[in-house]
Structure formats: C-alpha cells, structure tokens
Design a protein around this motif. Sequence first.
Motif, mmCIF file in Angstrom:
data_model
loop_
_atom_site.group_PDB
_atom_site.id
_atom_site.type_symbol
_atom_site.label_atom_id
_atom_site.label_comp_id
_atom_site.label_asym_id
_atom_site.label_seq_id
_atom_site.Cartn_x
_atom_site.Cartn_y
_atom_site.Cartn_z
ATOM 1 N N LEU A 27 -3.131 34.484 -0.953
ATOM 2 C CA LEU A 27 -3.755 34.908 0.277
ATOM 3 C C LEU A 27 -3.934 33.744 1.238
ATOM 4 O O LEU A 27 -4.175 33.951 2.414
ATOM 5 N N ASP A 28 -3.822 32.539 0.763
ATOM 6 C CA ASP A 28 -4.061 31.347 1.557
ATOM 7 C C ASP A 28 -2.739 30.720 1.969
ATOM 8 O O ASP A 28 -1.928 30.356 1.105
ATOM 9 N N PRO A 29 -2.477 30.560 3.273
ATOM 10 C CA PRO A 29 -1.207 29.971 3.714
ATOM 11 C C PRO A 29 -1.045 28.519 3.299
ATOM 12 O O PRO A 29 0.067 27.998 3.310
ATOM 13 N N GLU A 30 -2.132 27.850 2.905
ATOM 14 C CA GLU A 30 -2.056 26.456 2.484
ATOM 15 C C GLU A 30 -1.770 26.322 0.981
ATOM 16 O O GLU A 30 -1.631 25.219 0.479
ATOM 17 N N TYR A 31 -1.711 27.440 0.291
ATOM 18 C CA TYR A 31 -1.463 27.427 -1.153
ATOM 19 C C TYR A 31 -0.100 26.807 -1.453
ATOM 20 O O TYR A 31 0.907 27.149 -0.831
ATOM 21 N N CYS A 32 -0.073 25.891 -2.430
ATOM 22 C CA CYS A 32 1.181 25.240 -2.823
ATOM 23 C C CYS A 32 1.267 25.255 -4.344
ATOM 24 O O CYS A 32 0.691 24.397 -5.026
ATOM 25 N N GLY A 33 1.961 26.233 -4.863
ATOM 26 C CA GLY A 33 2.027 26.434 -6.304
ATOM 27 C C GLY A 33 2.643 25.278 -7.061
ATOM 28 O O GLY A 33 2.201 24.928 -8.153
ATOM 29 N N ILE A 34 3.671 24.647 -6.490
ATOM 30 C CA ILE A 34 4.357 23.571 -7.208
ATOM 31 C C ILE A 34 3.430 22.383 -7.426
ATOM 32 O O ILE A 34 3.605 21.607 -8.377
ATOM 33 N N SER A 35 2.418 22.228 -6.569
ATOM 34 C CA SER A 35 1.505 21.093 -6.710
ATOM 35 C C SER A 35 0.746 21.152 -8.037
ATOM 36 O O SER A 35 0.401 20.115 -8.615
ATOM 37 N N LYS A 36 0.482 22.364 -8.531
ATOM 38 C CA LYS A 36 -0.234 22.514 -9.802
ATOM 39 C C LYS A 36 0.524 21.857 -10.954
ATOM 40 O O LYS A 36 -0.074 21.296 -11.873
ATOM 41 N N LYS A 37 1.850 21.935 -10.894
ATOM 42 C CA LYS A 37 2.670 21.394 -11.973
ATOM 43 C C LYS A 37 2.706 19.873 -11.963
ATOM 44 O O LYS A 37 3.069 19.249 -12.963
ATOM 45 N N THR A 38 2.342 19.273 -10.830
ATOM 46 C CA THR A 38 2.361 17.813 -10.726
ATOM 47 C C THR A 38 1.007 17.198 -11.059
ATOM 48 O O THR A 38 0.894 15.982 -11.182
ATOM 49 N N PRO A 71 0.662 18.861 -0.134
ATOM 50 C CA PRO A 71 0.713 18.646 1.314
ATOM 51 C C PRO A 71 -0.593 18.016 1.806
ATOM 52 O O PRO A 71 -1.671 18.454 1.411
ATOM 53 N N PRO A 72 -0.520 16.987 2.633
ATOM 54 C CA PRO A 72 -1.742 16.369 3.152
ATOM 55 C C PRO A 72 -2.444 17.286 4.147
ATOM 56 O O PRO A 72 -1.820 18.178 4.725
ATOM 57 N N THR A 73 -3.731 17.061 4.329
ATOM 58 C CA THR A 73 -4.498 17.866 5.275
ATOM 59 C C THR A 73 -5.556 17.001 5.935
ATOM 60 O O THR A 73 -5.917 15.935 5.421
ATOM 61 N N ARG A 74 -6.068 17.448 7.063
ATOM 62 C CA ARG A 74 -7.115 16.702 7.765
ATOM 63 C C ARG A 74 -8.461 16.995 7.126
ATOM 64 O O ARG A 74 -8.794 18.138 6.872
ATOM 65 N N SER A 84 -19.689 27.323 -10.817
ATOM 66 C CA SER A 84 -18.648 26.709 -10.009
ATOM 67 C C SER A 84 -19.117 26.577 -8.569
ATOM 68 O O SER A 84 -19.829 27.429 -8.056
ATOM 69 N N PRO A 85 -18.688 25.501 -7.875
ATOM 70 C CA PRO A 85 -19.056 25.340 -6.475
ATOM 71 C C PRO A 85 -18.300 26.322 -5.607
ATOM 72 O O PRO A 85 -17.284 26.877 -6.024
ATOM 73 N N PRO A 86 -18.748 26.539 -4.374
ATOM 74 C CA PRO A 86 -18.031 27.435 -3.460
ATOM 75 C C PRO A 86 -16.614 26.947 -3.258
ATOM 76 O O PRO A 86 -16.366 25.754 -3.224
ATOM 77 N N MET A 87 -15.676 27.892 -3.110
ATOM 78 C CA MET A 87 -14.280 27.520 -2.964
ATOM 79 C C MET A 87 -13.756 27.696 -1.537
ATOM 80 O O MET A 87 -12.651 27.308 -1.239
ATOM 81 N N LEU A 88 -14.525 28.349 -0.648
ATOM 82 C CA LEU A 88 -14.044 28.574 0.699
ATOM 83 C C LEU A 88 -14.094 27.291 1.498
ATOM 84 O O LEU A 88 -15.084 26.577 1.500
ATOM 85 N N ARG A 89 -13.025 26.968 2.196
ATOM 86 C CA ARG A 89 -12.972 25.767 3.001
ATOM 87 C C ARG A 89 -12.407 26.100 4.373
ATOM 88 O O ARG A 89 -11.486 26.901 4.508
ATOM 89 N N ASN A 90 -12.921 25.450 5.401
ATOM 90 C CA ASN A 90 -12.418 25.599 6.758
ATOM 91 C C ASN A 90 -12.311 27.074 7.132
ATOM 92 O O ASN A 90 -13.189 27.864 6.876
ATOM 93 N N THR A 91 -11.155 27.457 7.722
ATOM 94 C CA THR A 91 -10.967 28.856 8.114
ATOM 95 C C THR A 91 -10.054 29.591 7.157
ATOM 96 O O THR A 91 -9.703 30.740 7.400
ATOM 97 N N SER A 92 -9.631 28.927 6.077
ATOM 98 C CA SER A 92 -8.740 29.565 5.112
ATOM 99 C C SER A 92 -9.493 30.619 4.324
ATOM 100 O O SER A 92 -10.704 30.583 4.191
ATOM 101 N N ILE A 93 -8.771 31.548 3.740
ATOM 102 C CA ILE A 93 -9.386 32.609 2.972
ATOM 103 C C ILE A 93 -10.043 32.072 1.726
ATOM 104 O O ILE A 93 -11.060 32.569 1.286
ATOM 105 N N GLY A 94 -9.465 31.017 1.138
ATOM 106 C CA GLY A 94 -10.137 30.383 0.008
ATOM 107 C C GLY A 94 -9.540 30.782 -1.320
ATOM 108 O O GLY A 94 -9.203 31.932 -1.550
ATOM 109 N N SER A 95 -9.452 29.827 -2.228
ATOM 110 C CA SER A 95 -8.777 30.074 -3.499
ATOM 111 C C SER A 95 -9.605 30.890 -4.459
ATOM 112 O O SER A 95 -9.068 31.564 -5.326
ATOM 113 N N ASN A 96 -10.929 30.847 -4.340
ATOM 114 C CA ASN A 96 -11.756 31.587 -5.282
ATOM 115 C C ASN A 96 -11.592 33.087 -5.107
ATOM 116 O O ASN A 96 -11.880 33.869 -5.993
ATOM 117 N N VAL A 97 -11.109 33.492 -3.914
ATOM 118 C CA VAL A 97 -10.887 34.913 -3.661
ATOM 119 C C VAL A 97 -9.865 35.483 -4.626
ATOM 120 O O VAL A 97 -9.945 36.627 -5.042
#
Length: 209
Positions: free
Chosen positions: A27-38, A91-94, A174-187
């Motif tokens: 649901l999150d456009p910033e999600y990067c599945g391959i990063s988990k494997k690294t 991917p880097p982010t601000r 667990s701490p809140p997972m929502l960040r910025n304007t993204s839908i958030g991974s905990n969803v």
Amino acid sequence: MSSLNSHQTLLLLIATMSLAEGSDIVLDPEYCGISKKTRSTVKTCPVDEASWLKAANQMDCSKYDGKCSGNLKYHCLINPWQNETVQVCAPPTRIRSGYCAEYNTRGGKVQEFYINNCKACSRDYQSTEAYKYQECYSQVYKQTHRQTLQSTQPTNGHLTKYPQSPMGERKAKSPPMLRNTSIGSNVHSQVVNVCAACILQLITKIIGT
C-alpha cells in the motif's frame, strides 16, 4: 454471466495481485521489497563519512539499482524498537530536523523514527548522512550493552552465560509505524485478513454481475 467490462477487469486484476502478495500487500509507494533481503544486523554503525563510504563500497548496493522506485544506497540505521542497528541497501529519503533515521523491515523502507528526540539533528538531512548524528545510535548501544551484562551472571566466582531471546523479538508494544504522509507499513499486517475477505467478496460480486 455477463462479460467483464474494463473497470471490473481492473478491479479483478488488483484483487488477484493483492491475494498473491499475501501478508505483504503493498500500500506504500515507498515500499522496497528487495531491501529486506539485503538487511543484516551489525554491532555498530560507521561513525564518520570515511567509514560509511568504506562500508558502502563493501556492500555495493549499486547491484540492486532499478529494483525499486529509486536507486538503493547503503544505510546503517537503528530499527523501530531501538534495540539493534542494521545495515541495508534501500532508497534514501529526506529526514526532518529533530528526527533520527530508521529502517523499518516490515515496511521495507527507510523512514523517520517516531519520536522527535534528536537534539543534534538541527536541519533536514538525507538518510545517507545518518552517520553525522551519532546520538541516534546511543540508545541502541546502551541497550545492547545492558543486555550483554544481563546475559552473564556470576556463579561460584565464574561467569556463566545464559541464553537470551534474539534482539528484534522484543515483546514490548511496537512503536507507531505511520510516517510522513505515507500509508505506513503497520497497515499491512493489521488489514491483511480483512482485505483478503473483502477481495474475495469483490471477486464474487464482479463475476456475478
């Protein structure tokens, strides 16, 4: 049964893809599945630019370019529970001033730590500059040091090591997972069961029209 129109076909396609993804419904456009494997746990992170670049060269994140929405870069960050440091290609982010950068494994992305507690973070910065703000790592180091001390207990003048649960499996809330304007991974984990049932109902309704 009537044939599906273009709108119904699109809905059916989305539903099928979501079911195929299972618990990782994206649901999150910033999600990067391959990063988990690294991702891997490390005892400490680089303390300056030189050591950061050295670690980045060793990890060589450029081989994952094109796998996500942006080029993957080396990061060494805290996790959301502040009980381990991890190195990862993502991917880097601000990051906004006052916040530390973290890597959220479930969300598959780098994001801001949910508490505004970084006094040294006086300006916005790129997540690849996290080494400049060592106070972000201090809480992790304190906690891992405390866990090391607790895992050893004196017995008859000798130190006996006792097994302890792996870091990252802490049972605290667990701490809140929502960040910025993204839908958030905990969803993802919270709605997956409901989504699956809703999608099946949607498919049934579409086919029945």
